[in-house]
Design a protein around this motif. Sequence first.
Motif, short mmCIF file in Angstrom:
data_model
loop_
_atom_site.label_atom_id
_atom_site.label_comp_id
_atom_site.label_asym_id
_atom_site.label_seq_id
_atom_site.Cartn_x
_atom_site.Cartn_y
_atom_site.Cartn_z
N ALA A 1 0.83 -1.20 0.00
CA ALA A 1 0.00 0.00 0.00
C ALA A 1 0.86 1.25 0.00
O ALA A 1 0.53 2.25 -0.66
CB ALA A 1 -0.93 -0.01 1.21
N GLN A 2 1.97 1.22 0.73
CA GLN A 2 2.87 2.37 0.77
C GLN A 2 3.49 2.62 -0.60
O GLN A 2 3.62 3.76 -1.04
CB GLN A 2 3.97 2.14 1.81
N GLN A 3 3.88 1.56 -1.29
CA GLN A 3 4.45 1.70 -2.63
C GLN A 3 3.44 2.31 -3.59
O GLN A 3 3.78 3.18 -4.41
CB GLN A 3 4.93 0.36 -3.15
N GLN A 4 2.19 1.86 -3.52
CA GLN A 4 1.14 2.41 -4.38
C GLN A 4 0.93 3.89 -4.09
O GLN A 4 0.73 4.69 -5.02
CB GLN A 4 -0.15 1.63 -4.18
N LEU A 5 0.98 4.25 -2.81
CA LEU A 5 0.81 5.66 -2.44
C LEU A 5 1.97 6.50 -2.97
O LEU A 5 1.76 7.62 -3.47
CB LEU A 5 0.72 5.77 -0.92
N GLU A 6 3.16 5.98 -2.91
CA GLU A 6 4.32 6.71 -3.41
C GLU A 6 4.27 6.88 -4.92
O GLU A 6 4.65 7.93 -5.46
CB GLU A 6 5.60 6.00 -2.98
N GLU A 7 3.77 5.87 -5.62
CA GLU A 7 3.60 5.98 -7.08
C GLU A 7 2.53 7.03 -7.41
O GLU A 7 2.69 7.80 -8.37
CB GLU A 7 3.21 4.62 -7.65
N GLU A 8 1.46 7.05 -6.63
CA GLU A 8 0.42 8.06 -6.82
C GLU A 8 0.99 9.46 -6.57
O GLU A 8 0.68 10.41 -7.30
CB GLU A 8 -0.74 7.78 -5.88
N SER A 9 1.83 9.58 -5.56
CA SER A 9 2.46 10.86 -5.25
C SER A 9 3.35 11.33 -6.39
O SER A 9 3.34 12.51 -6.77
CB SER A 9 3.28 10.74 -3.96
N GLN A 10 4.11 10.43 -6.97
CA GLN A 10 4.99 10.79 -8.08
C GLN A 10 4.19 11.21 -9.30
O GLN A 10 4.62 12.08 -10.06
CB GLN A 10 5.88 9.60 -8.42
N GLN A 11 3.02 10.63 -9.47
CA GLN A 11 2.19 10.96 -10.62
C GLN A 11 1.50 12.30 -10.48
O GLN A 11 1.48 13.11 -11.42
CB GLN A 11 1.13 9.87 -10.84
N HIS A 12 0.95 12.58 -9.30
CA HIS A 12 0.12 13.78 -9.14
C HIS A 12 0.79 14.91 -8.38
O HIS A 12 0.33 16.06 -8.47
CB HIS A 12 -1.19 13.40 -8.44
N ARG A 13 1.79 14.62 -7.58
CA ARG A 13 2.49 15.63 -6.80
C ARG A 13 1.53 16.46 -5.93
O ARG A 13 1.66 17.68 -5.82
CB ARG A 13 3.31 16.57 -7.69
N ASP A 14 0.58 15.78 -5.31
CA ASP A 14 -0.39 16.49 -4.46
C ASP A 14 -0.65 15.76 -3.15
O ASP A 14 -1.64 16.02 -2.46
CB ASP A 14 -1.72 16.71 -5.20
N LEU A 15 0.23 14.81 -2.77
CA LEU A 15 0.05 14.03 -1.56
C LEU A 15 1.05 14.45 -0.48
O LEU A 15 2.23 14.65 -0.76
CB LEU A 15 0.24 12.54 -1.84
N VAL A 16 0.54 14.57 0.73
CA VAL A 16 1.38 14.80 1.91
C VAL A 16 1.06 13.67 2.88
O VAL A 16 -0.11 13.42 3.18
CB VAL A 16 1.10 16.17 2.56
N GLN A 17 2.09 12.98 3.36
CA GLN A 17 1.90 11.87 4.29
C GLN A 17 2.72 12.11 5.54
O GLN A 17 3.89 12.44 5.48
CB GLN A 17 2.33 10.55 3.65
N SER A 18 2.06 11.93 6.69
CA SER A 18 2.74 12.06 7.98
C SER A 18 2.72 10.72 8.70
O SER A 18 1.93 9.83 8.36
CB SER A 18 2.07 13.14 8.83
N ASN A 19 3.57 10.56 9.71
CA ASN A 19 3.76 9.25 10.34
C ASN A 19 2.88 9.03 11.57
O ASN A 19 3.32 8.46 12.56
CB ASN A 19 5.23 9.05 10.70
N PHE A 20 1.63 9.46 11.51
CA PHE A 20 0.67 9.10 12.56
C PHE A 20 -0.20 7.95 12.07
O PHE A 20 -0.32 7.72 10.86
CB PHE A 20 -0.21 10.30 12.94
N VAL A 21 -0.77 7.22 12.99
CA VAL A 21 -1.66 6.12 12.64
C VAL A 21 -2.95 6.70 12.07
O VAL A 21 -3.62 7.49 12.72
CB VAL A 21 -1.96 5.23 13.86
#
Length: 382
Positions: A183-203
């Motif tokens: 799931a993390q890899q998919q999120l990172e690929e989505e981030s690279q595609q759209h450049r509109d994701l911010v992820q923080s390390n909270f649950v």
Amino acid sequence: MEPNLFNRKGWKRCSLGPDRAPLRCDVKTGFILLLTSAFLLTAVAYVSEFSLKSAVIPVTWYKKVLNKTHTYFAVIENPSPSENRTIVLAPNSIQQSPTPQIPSQTTEISLHHVAHPSNYHFILDEPDKCSQYDPFLVFMVPVAPHQVNARNAIRSTWGNESSVQGKAVLTLFLVGLTRGSEAQQQLEEESQQHRDLVQSNFVDSYFNLTIKTMVIMDWLATRCPQANYSMKVDSDMYINVENLMSLLLKPNTPRQNYITGHLMWNRPVIRNKKSKWYVSEELYPEPKYPTYVLGMGYVFSNDLPGKIVEASKKVKAFNNEDAYVGACLKQLGIKPSSPPDSSQFRVYMGQYKRENFLRVITTLLGSPQQLVNIWKDVKRPT
């Protein structure tokens, strides 16, 4: 066929009588079972002694979350229905985890979490976004990592509005930890595609929405101080950006200490422990919340995020994130403002009528596809 008491391969079988009670068993089998039971009881006693220290909690994935000396809420896997204890995790008990993730099944037990953003850091970030676009208005959308359809619906509708009435508009999505490396890899690929994701390390959970909101405020304060206004908006909302911009460009709209939306007055604090909105007197002693703005979509002058983050150092965190922002505003001596037209910040619209959606600023929808359909109809030439 006569049923058997034991039927695993290699075990002796016991006959059952008419009253379903065992008639006889091989003595050797019974002796082995007795030894096995004694061993299991010993093992259970041994494990239970240490279960609260390490075995119950999968702590490896907390390394990045618990990097300060505070009290946090804990999670345990598959608790019993009667489980009702508070577990406090200390930072020195956490081990390094190579990939930020959370268990597939968790239950939140304690809500004594710390909402101040300094306890967390960004895994995915767009720190230069605002310096590149110099936005007048920034939409910050808290969304779960797996809600790709919701993000894509926003990207193809109101989140695709980059310039409205000559003012730059920016939309970003904030997520917490994913549930695994894939799931993390998919999120990172989505981030690279759209450049509109911010992820923080909270649950990323319902009970951590206060943390999520405060991390949004921190991002705006540290990454986007040049914006004039920002809006925290949920992922299931329809936003009429034209109407919102008209409100913000009015000469009498304040440029500082301003927050507006659907206001909540005289809301009682829920003390029923069975409610998901339960807040203890320890966390918030007053019987009613201060006036706050419903979190589905509220807009504020961009001087407020830094002030709210600073105020959160003095306000105990609780799990009603909208009311918590209201408590921080009260700490600052700032009152939410009623919108000029309260009918523009709607909770529900009922049956779809195009003319109603042409007048509102916010309203709640039922699905990402509904957002796409309504947006197409609202934007069609007349």
